[in-house]
Design an enzyme around this catalytic site. Structure first.
Site, mmCIF file in Angstrom:
data_model
loop_
_atom_site.group_PDB
_atom_site.id
_atom_site.type_symbol
_atom_site.label_atom_id
_atom_site.label_comp_id
_atom_site.label_asym_id
_atom_site.label_seq_id
_atom_site.Cartn_x
_atom_site.Cartn_y
_atom_site.Cartn_z
ATOM 1 N N HIS A 1 7.975 0.726 -30.615
ATOM 2 C CA HIS A 1 6.880 1.614 -31.009
ATOM 3 C C HIS A 1 6.781 1.704 -32.530
ATOM 4 O O HIS A 1 5.680 1.651 -33.101
ATOM 5 C CB HIS A 1 7.090 3.003 -30.411
ATOM 6 C CG HIS A 1 5.992 3.963 -30.726
ATOM 7 N ND1 HIS A 1 6.066 4.867 -31.761
ATOM 8 C CD2 HIS A 1 4.770 4.149 -30.157
ATOM 9 C CE1 HIS A 1 4.946 5.570 -31.812
ATOM 10 N NE2 HIS A 1 4.143 5.158 -30.850
ATOM 11 N N ARG B 1 8.493 10.613 -39.062
ATOM 12 C CA ARG B 1 7.410 10.953 -38.134
ATOM 13 C C ARG B 1 7.684 10.357 -36.753
ATOM 14 O O ARG B 1 7.084 10.794 -35.763
ATOM 15 C CB ARG B 1 6.062 10.458 -38.664
ATOM 16 C CG ARG B 1 5.590 11.190 -39.916
ATOM 17 C CD ARG B 1 4.261 10.638 -40.403
ATOM 18 N NE ARG B 1 3.849 11.274 -41.632
ATOM 19 C CZ ARG B 1 3.168 12.412 -41.720
ATOM 20 N NH1 ARG B 1 2.836 13.050 -40.600
ATOM 21 N NH2 ARG B 1 2.823 12.921 -42.883
ATOM 22 N N ARG C 1 4.374 0.114 -37.871
ATOM 23 C CA ARG C 1 4.855 -0.004 -39.248
ATOM 24 C C ARG C 1 5.020 -1.436 -39.737
ATOM 25 O O ARG C 1 5.573 -1.659 -40.815
ATOM 26 C CB ARG C 1 6.187 0.740 -39.389
ATOM 27 C CG ARG C 1 6.116 2.217 -39.030
ATOM 28 C CD ARG C 1 5.133 2.980 -39.892
ATOM 29 N NE ARG C 1 5.158 4.413 -39.572
ATOM 30 C CZ ARG C 1 4.406 5.323 -40.157
ATOM 31 N NH1 ARG C 1 3.540 4.951 -41.105
ATOM 32 N NH2 ARG C 1 4.484 6.597 -39.808
ATOM 33 N N ARG D 1 17.261 20.472 -57.211
ATOM 34 C CA ARG D 1 16.679 19.231 -56.670
ATOM 35 C C ARG D 1 15.161 19.290 -56.542
ATOM 36 O O ARG D 1 14.509 18.257 -56.360
ATOM 37 C CB ARG D 1 17.284 18.921 -55.302
ATOM 38 C CG ARG D 1 16.942 19.962 -54.238
ATOM 39 C CD ARG D 1 17.493 19.599 -52.880
ATOM 40 N NE ARG D 1 17.272 20.670 -51.913
ATOM 41 C CZ ARG D 1 17.459 20.531 -50.611
ATOM 42 N NH1 ARG D 1 17.874 19.378 -50.116
ATOM 43 N NH2 ARG D 1 17.249 21.550 -49.792
ATOM 44 N N ALA E 1 15.599 0.108 -27.935
ATOM 45 C CA ALA E 1 14.613 -0.964 -28.092
ATOM 46 C C ALA E 1 13.187 -0.458 -27.916
ATOM 47 O O ALA E 1 12.272 -0.895 -28.621
ATOM 48 C CB ALA E 1 14.900 -2.089 -27.100
ATOM 49 N N GLY F 1 20.765 16.781 -50.498
ATOM 50 C CA GLY F 1 20.728 17.241 -51.877
ATOM 51 C C GLY F 1 21.277 18.644 -52.053
ATOM 52 O O GLY F 1 21.394 19.133 -53.177
ATOM 53 N N GLU G 1 21.320 11.822 -46.230
ATOM 54 C CA GLU G 1 22.015 12.336 -47.411
ATOM 55 C C GLU G 1 21.428 13.690 -47.822
ATOM 56 O O GLU G 1 20.207 13.860 -47.801
ATOM 57 C CB GLU G 1 21.831 11.304 -48.522
ATOM 58 C CG GLU G 1 22.374 11.649 -49.867
ATOM 59 C CD GLU G 1 22.084 10.548 -50.881
ATOM 60 O OE1 GLU G 1 22.341 10.792 -52.064
ATOM 61 O OE2 GLU G 1 21.606 9.459 -50.493
#
EC number: 2.1.1.148
Length: 246
Positions: A195, A92, A200, A173, A190, A104, A102
């Site tokens: 942000h 997001r 988070r 998958r 940075a 699938g 990676e």
């Protein structure tokens, strides 16, 4: 537990999030010369040799008054291994971030899945927007562990069955859960990392409270530790000004 065919591959359960700094071009001096070009022009590089305390003050001023663009002239690339549900939140964050994950479609996915360890708080109390997480009971932890393992084994067995029958990886998958581990390269600067960290991670110095899911916070904490080592003055100014991205 659900019976699984004897020839079904074993699965691996993990509770960690791994972050490795792969490469970087990020120092506090990157912020300084970018800022000083406004007033010093072609002499801005010479300004780097001046008093370190003056440099510290300039970085703090830029952070405090939210002059953000000087914090963009740097780069950090991380290799992250985490469950897919973490990457759904991670991606997001789009401005100032680049990702390659990676696939699938192009490789067979490995049977590595997420299961929370005993330190993970399991119970949410309160209403949306105003809640806390509290410890789960031993019975809840046992239920979560066994239910996840059963589900993962069944899903991966079905995935393998379809592959063995010649079904394309991109179709097979679809049965795999978001608890499956994936890996990616994530590149930021940075400013974009600040942000991310403001949203988070939880921190006592944050002016604006955040309520991240613990698993993505674990990734954020590891990235922050690497960034703080690379750009200590910038990191200190971020903390000193309420952990709000400029």
């Amino acid at each position: 537990m659900t019976d699984i065919p004897a020839d079904d591959p074993k699965i691996e359960l993990r509770s960690d999030i791994t972050v490795e700094l792969v490469k970087s071009a990020a120092t506090d001096s990157d912020v300084l010369f970018a800022a000083r070009v406004s007033t010093a022009g072609e002499q801005s590089l010479d300004e780097l040799k001046k008093d370190p305390e003056r440099s510290k003050g300039l970085i703090n001023y830029l952070m405090r008054d939210r002059h953000g663009s000087p914090f963009e002239h740097n780069s950090m690339t991380f290799f992250v291994s985490a469950p897919i549900f973490v990457f759904r939140e991670f991606m997001r964050h789009r401005v100032g971030w680049s990702y390659n994950e990676e696939s699938g479609r192009y490789r067979e996915l490995q049977p590595v899945f997420y299961a929370p360890d005993a330190s993970r708080k399991l119970v949410q109390q309160g209403r949306p927007g105003k809640y806390v997480f509290v410890e789960g009971t031993p019975e809840q932890h046992e239920l979560v562990g066994s239910a996840m393992e059963d589900s993962y084994r069944q899903a991966y067995a079905t995935y393998q069955q379809m592959l063995a029958a010649g079904v394309a990886r991109e179709v097979a998958r679809a049965v795999l859960p978001v608890g499956l581990y994936s890996s990616m390269y994530a590149t930021c600067n940075a400013r974009s990392l600040m942000h991310f960290l403001g949203l988070r991670t939880q921190h006592e110095l944050a002016k604006v409270p955040s309520f991240p899911q613990r698993e993505i916070e674990m990734a954020g904490e590891k990235m922050e530790a690497e960034w703080a080592r690379l750009m200590p003055l910038t990191h200190a100014a971020f903390n000193a000004n309420g952990r709000v991205a400029p």
